[in-house]
Design a protein around this motif. Structure first.
Motif, PDB file in Angstrom:
ATOM      1  N   SER A  89      31.929  29.577  34.446  1.00 24.19           N
ATOM      2  CA  SER A  89      32.282  29.311  35.838  1.00 24.19           C
ATOM      3  C   SER A  89      33.052  30.478  36.454  1.00 24.19           C
ATOM      4  CB  SER A  89      33.131  28.045  35.921  1.00 24.19           C
ATOM      5  OG  SER A  89      33.625  27.851  37.222  1.00 24.19           O
ATOM      6  N   GLU A  90      32.727  30.788  37.695  1.00 26.47           N
ATOM      7  CA  GLU A  90      33.428  31.841  38.421  1.00 26.47           C
ATOM      8  C   GLU A  90      34.769  31.360  38.969  1.00 26.47           C
ATOM      9  OE1 GLU A  90      32.598  34.875  38.621  1.00 26.47           O
ATOM     10  OE2 GLU A  90      30.464  34.959  38.123  1.00 26.47           O
ATOM     11  N   ASP A  91      34.874  30.054  39.228  1.00 29.14           N
ATOM     12  CA  ASP A  91      36.067  29.557  39.910  1.00 29.14           C
ATOM     13  C   ASP A  91      36.898  28.571  39.091  1.00 29.14           C
ATOM     14  OD1 ASP A  91      34.102  27.638  39.973  1.00 29.14           O
ATOM     15  OD2 ASP A  91      34.380  27.088  42.071  1.00 29.14           O
ATOM     16  N   LEU A  92      36.453  28.221  37.884  1.00 23.42           N
ATOM     17  CA  LEU A  92      37.232  27.310  37.042  1.00 23.42           C
ATOM     18  C   LEU A  92      37.917  28.100  35.934  1.00 23.42           C
ATOM     19  CD1 LEU A  92      34.648  24.386  36.606  1.00 23.42           C
ATOM     20  CD2 LEU A  92      36.670  24.410  38.086  1.00 23.42           C
ATOM     21  N   PRO A  93      39.206  27.862  35.707  1.00 20.38           N
ATOM     22  CA  PRO A  93      39.914  28.594  34.646  1.00 20.38           C
ATOM     23  C   PRO A  93      39.542  28.066  33.266  1.00 20.38           C
ATOM     24  CG  PRO A  93      41.365  26.962  35.619  1.00 20.38           C
ATOM     25  CD  PRO A  93      40.098  26.933  36.428  1.00 20.38           C
ATOM     26  N   THR A  94      39.779  28.880  32.257  1.00 17.87           N
ATOM     27  CA  THR A  94      39.544  28.464  30.873  1.00 17.87           C
ATOM     28  C   THR A  94      40.580  27.408  30.485  1.00 17.87           C
ATOM     29  OG1 THR A  94      38.602  30.614  30.326  1.00 17.87           O
ATOM     30  CG2 THR A  94      39.436  29.284  28.499  1.00 17.87           C
ATOM     31  N   ASP A  95      40.096  26.340  29.842  1.00 17.61           N
ATOM     32  CA  ASP A  95      40.976  25.232  29.477  1.00 17.61           C
ATOM     33  C   ASP A  95      41.938  25.621  28.344  1.00 17.61           C
ATOM     34  OD1 ASP A  95      39.912  23.441  31.344  1.00 17.61           O
ATOM     35  OD2 ASP A  95      38.327  22.785  29.979  1.00 17.61           O
ATOM     36  N   VAL A  96      42.992  24.813  28.173  1.00 22.85           N
ATOM     37  CA  VAL A  96      43.995  25.086  27.144  1.00 22.85           C
ATOM     38  C   VAL A  96      44.580  23.782  26.616  1.00 22.85           C
ATOM     39  CG1 VAL A  96      45.873  25.290  28.829  1.00 22.85           C
ATOM     40  CG2 VAL A  96      46.073  26.461  26.612  1.00 22.85           C
ATOM     41  N   TYR A  97      44.949  23.788  25.345  1.00 22.54           N
ATOM     42  CA  TYR A  97      45.588  22.638  24.690  1.00 22.54           C
ATOM     43  C   TYR A  97      46.931  23.111  24.146  1.00 22.54           C
ATOM     44  CZ  TYR A  97      46.373  19.130  20.978  1.00 22.54           C
ATOM     45  OH  TYR A  97      46.904  18.165  20.147  1.00 22.54           O
ATOM     46  N   MET A  98      47.968  22.331  24.363  1.00 26.64           N
ATOM     47  CA  MET A  98      49.293  22.685  23.888  1.00 26.64           C
ATOM     48  C   MET A  98      49.869  21.530  23.084  1.00 26.64           C
ATOM     49  SD  MET A  98      52.589  23.933  26.138  1.00 26.64           S
ATOM     50  CE  MET A  98      52.598  22.435  27.127  1.00 26.64           C
ATOM     51  N   ALA A  99      50.395  21.834  21.894  1.00 29.12           N
ATOM     52  CA  ALA A  99      50.941  20.782  21.037  1.00 29.12           C
ATOM     53  C   ALA A  99      52.201  21.263  20.344  1.00 29.12           C
ATOM     54  CB  ALA A  99      49.910  20.353  19.990  1.00 29.12           C
ATOM     55  N   VAL A 100      53.037  20.303  19.972  1.00 27.10           N
ATOM     56  CA  VAL A 100      54.236  20.566  19.183  1.00 27.10           C
ATOM     57  C   VAL A 100      54.177  19.685  17.944  1.00 27.10           C
ATOM     58  CG1 VAL A 100      56.750  20.435  19.105  1.00 27.10           C
ATOM     59  CG2 VAL A 100      55.610  21.153  21.211  1.00 27.10           C
ATOM     60  N   GLU A 101      54.306  20.319  16.772  1.00 27.25           N
ATOM     61  CA  GLU A 101      54.263  19.597  15.505  1.00 27.25           C
ATOM     62  C   GLU A 101      55.539  19.859  14.729  1.00 27.25           C
ATOM     63  OE1 GLU A 101      50.807  20.762  13.360  1.00 27.25           O
ATOM     64  OE2 GLU A 101      49.398  20.141  14.925  1.00 27.25           O
ATOM     65  N   GLY A 102      56.099  18.797  14.156  1.00 25.25           N
ATOM     66  CA  GLY A 102      57.279  18.919  13.316  1.00 25.25           C
ATOM     67  C   GLY A 102      56.982  18.414  11.916  1.00 25.25           C
ATOM     68  N   ALA A 103      58.017  18.343  11.104  1.00 23.61           N
ATOM     69  CA  ALA A 103      57.847  17.829   9.744  1.00 23.61           C
ATOM     70  C   ALA A 103      57.374  16.380   9.749  1.00 23.61           C
ATOM     71  CB  ALA A 103      59.161  17.956   8.977  1.00 23.61           C
ATOM     72  N   ASN A 104      57.627  15.692  10.851  1.00 22.15           N
ATOM     73  CA  ASN A 104      57.214  14.291  10.989  1.00 22.15           C
ATOM     74  C   ASN A 104      55.861  14.154  11.680  1.00 22.15           C
ATOM     75  OD1 ASN A 104      58.871  15.387  13.086  1.00 22.15           O
ATOM     76  ND2 ASN A 104      58.912  13.398  14.102  1.00 22.15           N
ATOM     77  N   GLY A 105      55.101  15.244  11.785  1.00 21.95           N
ATOM     78  CA  GLY A 105      53.762  15.168  12.362  1.00 21.95           C
ATOM     79  C   GLY A 105      53.722  15.634  13.812  1.00 21.95           C
ATOM     80  N   LEU A 106      52.684  15.202  14.514  1.00 19.92           N
ATOM     81  CA  LEU A 106      52.517  15.580  15.915  1.00 19.92           C
ATOM     82  C   LEU A 106      53.588  14.920  16.767  1.00 19.92           C
ATOM     83  CD1 LEU A 106      50.741  17.003  18.063  1.00 19.92           C
ATOM     84  CD2 LEU A 106      49.462  14.851  18.249  1.00 19.92           C
ATOM     85  N   VAL A 107      54.349  15.737  17.489  1.00 21.31           N
ATOM     86  CA  VAL A 107      55.417  15.222  18.342  1.00 21.31           C
ATOM     87  C   VAL A 107      54.891  14.939  19.741  1.00 21.31           C
ATOM     88  CG1 VAL A 107      57.688  15.717  19.322  1.00 21.31           C
ATOM     89  CG2 VAL A 107      57.138  16.456  16.990  1.00 21.31           C
ATOM     90  N   ALA A 108      54.128  15.885  20.286  1.00 20.53           N
ATOM     91  CA  ALA A 108      53.570  15.717  21.627  1.00 20.53           C
ATOM     92  C   ALA A 108      52.453  16.727  21.823  1.00 20.53           C
ATOM     93  CB  ALA A 108      54.647  15.908  22.691  1.00 20.53           C
ATOM     94  N   ALA A 109      51.531  16.404  22.730  1.00 23.84           N
ATOM     95  CA  ALA A 109      50.432  17.319  23.032  1.00 23.84           C
ATOM     96  C   ALA A 109      49.924  17.054  24.444  1.00 23.84           C
ATOM     97  CB  ALA A 109      49.294  17.151  22.028  1.00 23.84           C
ATOM     98  N   ILE A 110      49.433  18.114  25.070  1.00 20.57           N
ATOM     99  CA  ILE A 110      48.793  18.008  26.380  1.00 20.57           C
ATOM    100  C   ILE A 110      47.478  18.771  26.311  1.00 20.57           C
ATOM    101  CG2 ILE A 110      48.912  18.596  28.830  1.00 20.57           C
ATOM    102  CD1 ILE A 110      51.949  18.388  28.638  1.00 20.57           C
ATOM    103  N   ALA A 111      46.384  18.095  26.668  1.00 18.71           N
ATOM    104  CA  ALA A 111      45.077  18.739  26.713  1.00 18.71           C
ATOM    105  C   ALA A 111      44.678  18.940  28.173  1.00 18.71           C
ATOM    106  CB  ALA A 111      44.032  17.875  25.994  1.00 18.71           C
ATOM    107  N   ASP A 112      44.595  20.196  28.582  1.00 21.38           N
ATOM    108  CA  ASP A 112      44.152  20.522  29.932  1.00 21.38           C
ATOM    109  C   ASP A 112      42.674  20.895  29.854  1.00 21.38           C
ATOM    110  OD1 ASP A 112      43.597  21.473  32.427  1.00 21.38           O
ATOM    111  OD2 ASP A 112      45.290  22.853  32.550  1.00 21.38           O
ATOM    112  N   ALA A 113      41.810  19.874  29.970  1.00 20.05           N
ATOM    113  CA  ALA A 113      40.360  20.088  29.901  1.00 20.05           C
ATOM    114  C   ALA A 113      39.727  19.843  31.262  1.00 20.05           C
ATOM    115  CB  ALA A 113      39.747  19.159  28.851  1.00 20.05           C
TER     116      ALA A 113
END
Length: 297
Positions: A89-113
């Motif tokens: 796409s010429e006008d759509l940005p590339t998507d990104v996923y952001m997550a935080v993981e600790g010793a207790n597993g996945l703490v939080a995540a945001i998927a920008d799709a």
């Protein structure tokens, strides 16, 4: 010369930005750790594991023509994915996923799709224009679908003649998107890969184990299911029977991508001729090796 794929991976291909810490974390934690940026997304994670098992996956997704997209396409091609059919796409940005993981597993995540969702059925054009298939001669092979596609697009895929000859392998992108898979629950060739929480969301209840969850999904009309429950168990089955195995015990050092690794290893194992029990065992070992921090093979 364009290579011929032996599997098509449809869905999210983006940058994973993952922060990992060896500390136990809670909301508001501020701890030392490592931050990585790697190619990711469900379709990409599946394709990367398929490459390690010797398969040639083609990606059907949306990637922007921004700098992040050019870099991502380059990385995917370097790893051996077939990128000729990606919607740029010429006008759509590339998507990104952001997550935080600790010793207790996945703490939080945001998927920008959002770009993948905005592109919609444009990503499927190669399956209709004769490049990879058409309504008259649909693609006859395995297709991995991910739940980052919109519910409307999944409903279209469920009824489309473009997938009439495909072996559909379907996974939700996250528990938050699990209910999108209801559109494919009764599809005659779809295999659903879900975890225990996602199975509960699809059935609007909770389950104590993967065996019960698999049986409930089959009763709801699923053609075939694989249900994982972390390190406790995994069940695969159809209306005929269900088999359950216990994953290897390992020290967990990462979480993001484990389900995608399991799914890809299972698909590759079956394509390579392993029987049901052997394919499930191999997939569980691949996922266990992955979460331990090593490369699954």
């Amino acid at each position: 010369m364009t290579r011929t794929p032996d599997i098509i991976c449809i869905g999210s291909v983006l940058w994973d930005v993952i922060g990992r810490s060896a500390s136990h974390m809670r909301v508001g934690s501020d701890v030392p750790g490592r931050i990585t940026r790697l190619p990711g997304g469900v379709a990409m994670n599946i394709a990367m594991t398929l490459r390690r098992f010797g398969m040639s996956p083609a990606l059907l997704t949306a990637i922007g023509r921004d700098a992040a997209g050019e870099e991502l396409i380059g990385e995917a091609a370097r790893m051996g994915m077939i990128c000729d059919h990606v919607y740029r796409s010429e006008d759509l940005p590339t998507d990104v996923y952001m997550a935080v993981e600790g010793a207790n597993g996945l703490v939080a995540a945001i998927a920008d799709a959002h770009s993948l969702e905005a592109a919609g059925e444009k990503i499927l054009r190669p399956l209709a224009d004769g490049t990879l298939g058409s309504e008259a001669t649909p693609f006859a092979g395995p297709v991995a679908l991910d739940g980052n596609l919109t519910e409307e697009l999944l409903q279209m895929i469920a009824a489309s003649p473009l997938f009439a000859a495909s072996d559909l392998r379907v996974a939700p992108a996250s528990p938050g998107k699990a209910e999108r898979l209801l559109a494919l629950l009764g599809h005659p060739s779809a295999t659903l890969y879900v975890n225990l929480e996602e199975a509960g969301l699809l059935c609007q209840t909770t389950f104590p184990n993967s065996d019960d969850a698999a049986r409930a999904l089959i009763a709801r009309g699923a053609h075939r299911v694989l249900v994982t429950d972390g390190g406790s168990s995994a069940s695969e089955g159809t209306a005929a029977d269900i088999i359950t195995q216990i994953p290897p015990a390992v020290m967990v050092t990462r979480v993001t991508g484990a389900g995608d690794t399991f799914m890809a290893a299972h698909i590759a194992s079956e394509v390579q001729g392993l029987d049901r029990a052997a394919a499930l065992t191999r997939a569980l070992h691949a996922a266990a090796t992955y979460v331990s921090g090593e490369t699954p093979l």
